[in-house]
Scaffold this motif. Structure first.
Motif, PDB file in Angstrom:
ATOM      1  N   SER A  41     -37.978  -7.803  -1.550  1.00  0.00           N
ATOM      2  CA  SER A  41     -37.844  -8.455  -0.241  1.00  0.00           C
ATOM      3  C   SER A  41     -36.662  -7.893   0.538  1.00  0.00           C
ATOM      4  CB  SER A  41     -37.674  -9.965  -0.423  1.00  0.00           C
ATOM      5  OG  SER A  41     -38.830 -10.533  -1.010  1.00  0.00           O
ATOM      6  N   ALA A  42     -35.573  -7.567  -0.156  1.00  0.00           N
ATOM      7  CA  ALA A  42     -34.394  -7.002   0.500  1.00  0.00           C
ATOM      8  C   ALA A  42     -34.708  -5.632   1.095  1.00  0.00           C
ATOM      9  CB  ALA A  42     -33.237  -6.898  -0.487  1.00  0.00           C
ATOM     10  N   ILE A  43     -35.435  -4.805   0.353  1.00  0.00           N
ATOM     11  CA  ILE A  43     -35.812  -3.483   0.858  1.00  0.00           C
ATOM     12  C   ILE A  43     -36.750  -3.616   2.044  1.00  0.00           C
ATOM     13  CG2 ILE A  43     -37.029  -1.337   0.300  1.00  0.00           C
ATOM     14  CD1 ILE A  43     -35.922  -1.593  -2.544  1.00  0.00           C
ATOM     15  N   ASN A  44     -37.690  -4.542   1.970  1.00  0.00           N
ATOM     16  CA  ASN A  44     -38.600  -4.766   3.100  1.00  0.00           C
ATOM     17  C   ASN A  44     -37.833  -5.231   4.340  1.00  0.00           C
ATOM     18  OD1 ASN A  44     -40.865  -4.024   1.656  1.00  0.00           O
ATOM     19  ND2 ASN A  44     -41.466  -6.114   1.145  1.00  0.00           N
ATOM     20  N   ALA A  45     -36.852  -6.110   4.134  1.00  0.00           N
ATOM     21  CA  ALA A  45     -36.055  -6.605   5.259  1.00  0.00           C
ATOM     22  C   ALA A  45     -35.208  -5.484   5.861  1.00  0.00           C
ATOM     23  CB  ALA A  45     -35.160  -7.755   4.794  1.00  0.00           C
ATOM     24  N   LEU A  46     -34.625  -4.661   5.006  1.00  0.00           N
ATOM     25  CA  LEU A  46     -33.809  -3.533   5.463  1.00  0.00           C
ATOM     26  C   LEU A  46     -34.611  -2.585   6.341  1.00  0.00           C
ATOM     27  CD1 LEU A  46     -31.311  -1.577   5.267  1.00  0.00           C
ATOM     28  CD2 LEU A  46     -32.401  -0.672   3.194  1.00  0.00           C
ATOM     29  N   THR A  47     -35.856  -2.339   5.956  1.00  0.00           N
ATOM     30  CA  THR A  47     -36.686  -1.350   6.641  1.00  0.00           C
ATOM     31  C   THR A  47     -37.599  -1.966   7.705  1.00  0.00           C
ATOM     32  OG1 THR A  47     -38.413  -1.532   4.935  1.00  0.00           O
ATOM     33  CG2 THR A  47     -36.698   0.140   4.597  1.00  0.00           C
ATOM     34  N   TYR A  48     -37.554  -3.297   7.839  1.00  0.00           N
ATOM     35  CA  TYR A  48     -38.434  -4.018   8.768  1.00  0.00           C
ATOM     36  C   TYR A  48     -39.900  -3.670   8.532  1.00  0.00           C
ATOM     37  CZ  TYR A  48     -34.237  -5.454  11.239  1.00  0.00           C
ATOM     38  OH  TYR A  48     -33.022  -6.015  11.551  1.00  0.00           O
ATOM     39  N   SER A 145     -28.834 -13.155  -2.614  1.00  0.00           N
ATOM     40  CA  SER A 145     -30.136 -13.408  -2.011  1.00  0.00           C
ATOM     41  C   SER A 145     -30.481 -14.891  -1.993  1.00  0.00           C
ATOM     42  CB  SER A 145     -31.219 -12.638  -2.771  1.00  0.00           C
ATOM     43  OG  SER A 145     -31.343 -13.129  -4.088  1.00  0.00           O
ATOM     44  N   LYS A 146     -31.492 -15.208  -1.168  1.00  0.00           N
ATOM     45  CA  LYS A 146     -32.018 -16.576  -1.053  1.00  0.00           C
ATOM     46  C   LYS A 146     -30.943 -17.546  -0.564  1.00  0.00           C
ATOM     47  CE  LYS A 146     -35.336 -15.369  -4.617  1.00  0.00           C
ATOM     48  NZ  LYS A 146     -36.110 -15.757  -5.810  1.00  0.00           N
ATOM     49  N   SER A 147     -30.022 -17.033   0.258  1.00  0.00           N
ATOM     50  CA  SER A 147     -28.932 -17.873   0.770  1.00  0.00           C
ATOM     51  C   SER A 147     -29.430 -18.952   1.722  1.00  0.00           C
ATOM     52  CB  SER A 147     -27.888 -16.997   1.478  1.00  0.00           C
ATOM     53  OG  SER A 147     -27.190 -16.207   0.551  1.00  0.00           O
ATOM     54  N   ASP A 148     -30.668 -18.811   2.191  1.00  0.00           N
ATOM     55  CA  ASP A 148     -31.251 -19.841   3.053  1.00  0.00           C
ATOM     56  C   ASP A 148     -31.657 -21.084   2.258  1.00  0.00           C
ATOM     57  OD1 ASP A 148     -34.467 -19.375   2.459  1.00  0.00           O
ATOM     58  OD2 ASP A 148     -33.280 -17.533   2.387  1.00  0.00           O
ATOM     59  N   LYS A 149     -31.628 -20.996   0.936  1.00  0.00           N
ATOM     60  CA  LYS A 149     -32.051 -22.112   0.090  1.00  0.00           C
ATOM     61  C   LYS A 149     -30.976 -23.189  -0.041  1.00  0.00           C
ATOM     62  CE  LYS A 149     -35.954 -20.105  -1.252  1.00  0.00           C
ATOM     63  NZ  LYS A 149     -37.296 -20.658  -0.937  1.00  0.00           N
ATOM     64  N   ILE A 150     -29.759 -22.884   0.445  1.00  0.00           N
ATOM     65  CA  ILE A 150     -28.680 -23.871   0.371  1.00  0.00           C
ATOM     66  C   ILE A 150     -28.092 -24.083   1.758  1.00  0.00           C
ATOM     67  CG2 ILE A 150     -28.128 -23.354  -2.035  1.00  0.00           C
ATOM     68  CD1 ILE A 150     -25.880 -21.591  -1.125  1.00  0.00           C
ATOM     69  N   SER A 151     -27.371 -25.177   1.945  1.00  0.00           N
ATOM     70  CA  SER A 151     -26.810 -25.491   3.255  1.00  0.00           C
ATOM     71  C   SER A 151     -25.693 -24.519   3.621  1.00  0.00           C
ATOM     72  CB  SER A 151     -26.269 -26.920   3.277  1.00  0.00           C
ATOM     73  OG  SER A 151     -25.098 -27.013   2.487  1.00  0.00           O
ATOM     74  N   LYS A 152     -25.361 -24.478   4.888  1.00  0.00           N
ATOM     75  CA  LYS A 152     -24.338 -23.549   5.371  1.00  0.00           C
ATOM     76  C   LYS A 152     -22.977 -23.840   4.735  1.00  0.00           C
ATOM     77  CE  LYS A 152     -22.962 -21.312   9.678  1.00  0.00           C
ATOM     78  NZ  LYS A 152     -23.128 -21.307  11.158  1.00  0.00           N
TER      79      LYS A 152
END
Length: 199
Positions: A41-48, A145-152
């Motif tokens: 997922s990180a590679i896909n995000a990097l390369t859009y 990774s998956k930092s969206d899984k926890i609050s800010k």
């Protein structure tokens, strides 16, 4: 040098490090981490590119090293994840051991991107990978990774704790970046790291 990661394309899959392209030619950065940590997922995000690497919902199913070319002789190396719990101890450690050997022998390796699930950071095999990289002076950037899984708020506290813990463990400053494919943060930081290594 600024690279255009949007044009990255799949180059080849190989079963072992002995099948990788000639290490005297070009430069490369390796992506490593536990199974299901979010490497693909990180590679896909990097390369859009949503489908550049296959994101599997079944941990441990990828058993080939995937190579992607950013530009002529500039490559990203995606290793299979290590430590899948349902495998035997020997099988769980297999790709970890392969990566450690690769780190010590690959002359054109310019850096290591270590992906760690922010909710389960610095596991045993991650520690061993970091130690192997540091022993041969390979630069490391850790993506949480998956930092969206926890609050800010928890993200800020957790990130600081991980940075502190890694400094205490390894007595070196290792770059640590919160990363989220869903919320699109950490991608620009990753690009800056890669551009610096691949100058």
């Amino acid at each position: 040098m600024i690279h255009d990661y949007h044009v990255t394309y799949f180059l080849i899959s190989v079963p072992s490090v002995y099948c990788l392209p000639n290490e005297k030619i070009g430069m490369e950065v390796a992506f490593v981490g536990y199974s299901n940590s979010g490497k693909s997922s990180a590679i896909n995000a990097l390369t859009y590119q949503k489908k550049l690497t296959k994101v599997s919902k079944t941990p441990g199913c990828t058993q080939l090293i995937n190579l992607f070319e950013v530009s002529p002789s500039i490559r990203l190396i995606d290793f299979p994840g290590y430590g899948y719990a349902k495998k035997t101890k020997k099988s769980k450690n297999y790709w970890h051991d392969v990566i450690c050997k690769y780190l010590k022998k690959r002359e054109n390796l310019k850096g290591l991107i270590l992906i760690m699930d922010i909710r389960h950071p610095i596991k045993y095999l991650d520690q061993k990978i970091i130690e192997s990289a540091l022993s041969v002076d390979v630069p490391i950037c850790t993506l949480l990774s998956k930092s969206d899984k926890i609050s800010k708020n928890i993200l800020q506290v957790t990130s600081k704790k991980i940075i502190h813990d890694m400094q205490m463990m390894f007595e070196k400053n290792i770059q640590v970046e919160p990363f989220s494919v869903v919320k699109k943060y950490g991608i620009q930081s990753l690009k800056r790291v890669l551009n610096n290594w691949l100058r």
